[in-house]
Design an enzyme around this catalytic site. Structure first.
Site, mmCIF file in Angstrom:
data_model
loop_
_atom_site.group_PDB
_atom_site.id
_atom_site.type_symbol
_atom_site.label_atom_id
_atom_site.label_comp_id
_atom_site.label_asym_id
_atom_site.label_seq_id
_atom_site.Cartn_x
_atom_site.Cartn_y
_atom_site.Cartn_z
ATOM 1 N N LYS A 1 1.157 -1.427 0.045
ATOM 2 C CA LYS A 1 0.004 -0.307 0.103
ATOM 3 C C LYS A 1 0.077 1.422 -0.268
ATOM 4 O O LYS A 1 0.220 2.207 -0.709
ATOM 5 C CB LYS A 1 -0.718 -0.168 1.143
ATOM 6 C CG LYS A 1 -2.109 -0.891 1.274
ATOM 7 C CD LYS A 1 -2.487 -1.200 2.524
ATOM 8 C CE LYS A 1 -2.164 -0.808 3.769
ATOM 9 N NZ LYS A 1 -1.438 -2.900 4.273
ATOM 10 N N ARG B 1 -9.005 1.071 9.671
ATOM 11 C CA ARG B 1 -8.680 -0.758 9.744
ATOM 12 C C ARG B 1 -10.187 -0.618 10.493
ATOM 13 O O ARG B 1 -9.264 -2.402 10.466
ATOM 14 C CB ARG B 1 -7.642 -0.290 10.321
ATOM 15 C CG ARG B 1 -6.629 -0.485 9.544
ATOM 16 C CD ARG B 1 -4.892 -0.414 11.053
ATOM 17 N NE ARG B 1 -3.810 -1.379 9.682
ATOM 18 C CZ ARG B 1 -2.584 -0.755 9.828
ATOM 19 N NH1 ARG B 1 -2.427 0.896 9.139
ATOM 20 N NH2 ARG B 1 -1.799 -1.271 9.662
ATOM 21 N N ARG C 1 12.052 -5.737 4.872
ATOM 22 C CA ARG C 1 11.372 -4.078 4.606
ATOM 23 C C ARG C 1 12.412 -3.519 5.278
ATOM 24 O O ARG C 1 12.834 -3.743 6.822
ATOM 25 C CB ARG C 1 10.217 -4.456 4.679
ATOM 26 C CG ARG C 1 10.024 -2.581 4.344
ATOM 27 C CD ARG C 1 8.465 -1.985 4.607
ATOM 28 N NE ARG C 1 8.080 -2.342 5.888
ATOM 29 C CZ ARG C 1 6.334 -1.909 6.454
ATOM 30 N NH1 ARG C 1 6.168 -1.553 4.421
ATOM 31 N NH2 ARG C 1 6.089 -2.328 6.920
ATOM 32 N N ARG D 1 11.754 -1.205 10.589
ATOM 33 C CA ARG D 1 10.748 -1.250 11.675
ATOM 34 C C ARG D 1 10.661 -1.827 13.135
ATOM 35 O O ARG D 1 10.667 -3.037 12.627
ATOM 36 C CB ARG D 1 9.266 -0.473 11.434
ATOM 37 C CG ARG D 1 9.041 0.627 10.073
ATOM 38 C CD ARG D 1 8.177 0.405 9.665
ATOM 39 N NE ARG D 1 6.405 -0.099 9.979
ATOM 40 C CZ ARG D 1 5.619 -0.479 9.638
ATOM 41 N NH1 ARG D 1 5.726 0.039 8.279
ATOM 42 N NH2 ARG D 1 4.330 -1.194 9.902
ATOM 43 N N ARG E 1 0.221 -9.037 13.094
ATOM 44 C CA ARG E 1 -0.215 -7.978 12.353
ATOM 45 C C ARG E 1 -1.356 -8.352 11.425
ATOM 46 O O ARG E 1 -2.016 -7.568 10.955
ATOM 47 C CB ARG E 1 0.379 -7.375 11.957
ATOM 48 C CG ARG E 1 1.211 -6.035 12.647
ATOM 49 C CD ARG E 1 2.648 -5.649 12.719
ATOM 50 N NE ARG E 1 2.464 -4.697 10.602
ATOM 51 C CZ ARG E 1 3.456 -4.263 10.044
ATOM 52 N NH1 ARG E 1 5.034 -4.943 10.401
ATOM 53 N NH2 ARG E 1 3.311 -3.761 9.352
HETATM 54 P P1 AMP Z 1 1.306 0.833 8.788
HETATM 55 O O1 AMP Z 1 2.224 1.965 8.746
HETATM 56 O O2 AMP Z 1 0.417 1.243 8.805
HETATM 57 O O3 AMP Z 1 1.459 -0.847 9.214
HETATM 58 O O4 AMP Z 1 0.346 0.812 11.130
HETATM 59 C C1 AMP Z 1 1.536 0.954 11.309
HETATM 60 C C2 AMP Z 1 0.940 0.569 13.346
HETATM 61 O O5 AMP Z 1 0.152 1.614 13.363
HETATM 62 C C3 AMP Z 1 -0.289 -0.617 13.214
HETATM 63 O O6 AMP Z 1 0.490 -1.905 13.277
HETATM 64 C C4 AMP Z 1 -0.762 -0.038 14.188
HETATM 65 O O7 AMP Z 1 -0.668 -0.253 15.488
HETATM 66 C C5 AMP Z 1 -1.245 1.627 13.859
HETATM 67 N N1 AMP Z 1 -2.018 2.401 12.328
HETATM 68 C C6 AMP Z 1 -1.336 2.061 11.902
HETATM 69 N N2 AMP Z 1 -2.773 2.813 11.169
HETATM 70 C C7 AMP Z 1 -3.935 2.261 11.813
HETATM 71 C C8 AMP Z 1 -5.404 2.673 11.879
HETATM 72 N N3 AMP Z 1 -5.837 3.308 11.112
HETATM 73 N N4 AMP Z 1 -5.703 2.619 13.745
HETATM 74 C C9 AMP Z 1 -5.111 1.649 14.220
HETATM 75 N N5 AMP Z 1 -3.897 1.600 14.429
HETATM 76 C C10 AMP Z 1 -2.659 1.844 13.686
#
Ligand code: AMP
Length: 217
Positions: free
Chosen positions: A13, A88, A127, A160, A171
């Site tokens: 994404k 999400r 990554r 990360r 996740r």
């Molecule tokens: P991402 O970079 O999108 O994979 O997000 C990393 C982490 O941020 C996720 O595993 C969640 O802990 C938190 N996070 C990001 N976006 C959301 C969301 N829309 N709702 C809840 N937690 C989020």
């Protein structure tokens, strides 16, 4: 164009959002990036969410909805946006729908990136990201020219915390349980477009551009 990119962590994404943002001249809105920035800056929000993010769980809906509300009010989002990692949960999707309705706006298309689990797990554990400019690398398919260094800004690349193998599995489970139900939510609204990735070598951006030709704005 108001877009949502949906898909498991590691589905691509972020990379796709960056490409589309450049092509359409509209901003990528990554709640993950915004939350990581808050953690790095040590803000109140950052302190609240750090442990949750490190564990692979989702940050509470009200916190995420609040940062999205604030972001969408900014002028740079007035001509369109690309959500990457939001919504999400069903409650986030409903909150977004109401928020946009207040402004007479709507989501034009939701792009679902369907990628086999083996590929996403391999991608996430390989990554590396640039903490400075946000560029994303993959040690196998898209390594930097100089090991550990960003091609774009020469910063040191990092892994990360939540890309460690045990957190990646968590996740993925959280995605299936909390986020995958949004597929049905957007199918019902007839704005869902599915891009099926089979081996990870496809030109996903081109596939999405072809699909978007059919979308009415
Ligand atoms: P991402 O970079 O999108 O994979 O997000 C990393 C982490 O941020 C996720 O595993 C969640 O802990 C938190 N996070 C990001 N976006 C959301 C969301 N829309 N709702 C809840 N937690 C989020």
């Amino acid at each position: 164009m108001n877009l949502i990119l949906l898909g498991a962590p590691g589905a691509g994404k972020g990379t796709l959002a960056k490409d589309l943002a450049k092509i359409f001249g509209i901003p990528q809105i990554s709640t993950g990036d915004m939350l990581r920035e808050a953690v790095a800056a040590g803000t109140e929000l950052g302190k609240k969410v750090k442990d949750i993010m490190d564990s692979g769980a989702l940050v509470p809906d009200d916190l995420v909805n609040a940062i999205v509300r604030e972001k969408l009010a900014r002028p740079e989002c007035h001509n369109g946006f690309i959500f990457d990692g939001y919504p999400r949960t069903k409650s986030q999707a409903e909150s977004l729908e109401n928020l946009l309705k207040e402004d007479g706006k709507k989501i034009d298309a939701v792009i679902l990136l369907e990628v086999p689990k083996e590929i996403v797990v391999k991608r996430l554990t390989n990554r590396r990201i640039c903490p400075h400019c946000g560029r994303i690398y993959n040690l196998i398919t898209m390594p930097p020219s100089k090991e550990g260094i960003c091609d774009g800004c020469s910063s040191k690349l990092i892994t990360r915390d939540d890309d460690k193998e045990e957190v990646v599995t968590r996740r993925y489970e959280v995605y299936l349980e909390r986020t995958a139900p949004l597929i049905e939510f957007y199918k019902q609204r007839e704005i869902l477009f599915t891009i099926t990735v089979q081996n990870g070598d496809e030109d996903v951006t081109q596939m999405v551009l072809n699909v978007l030709k059919r979308v009415r704005k």
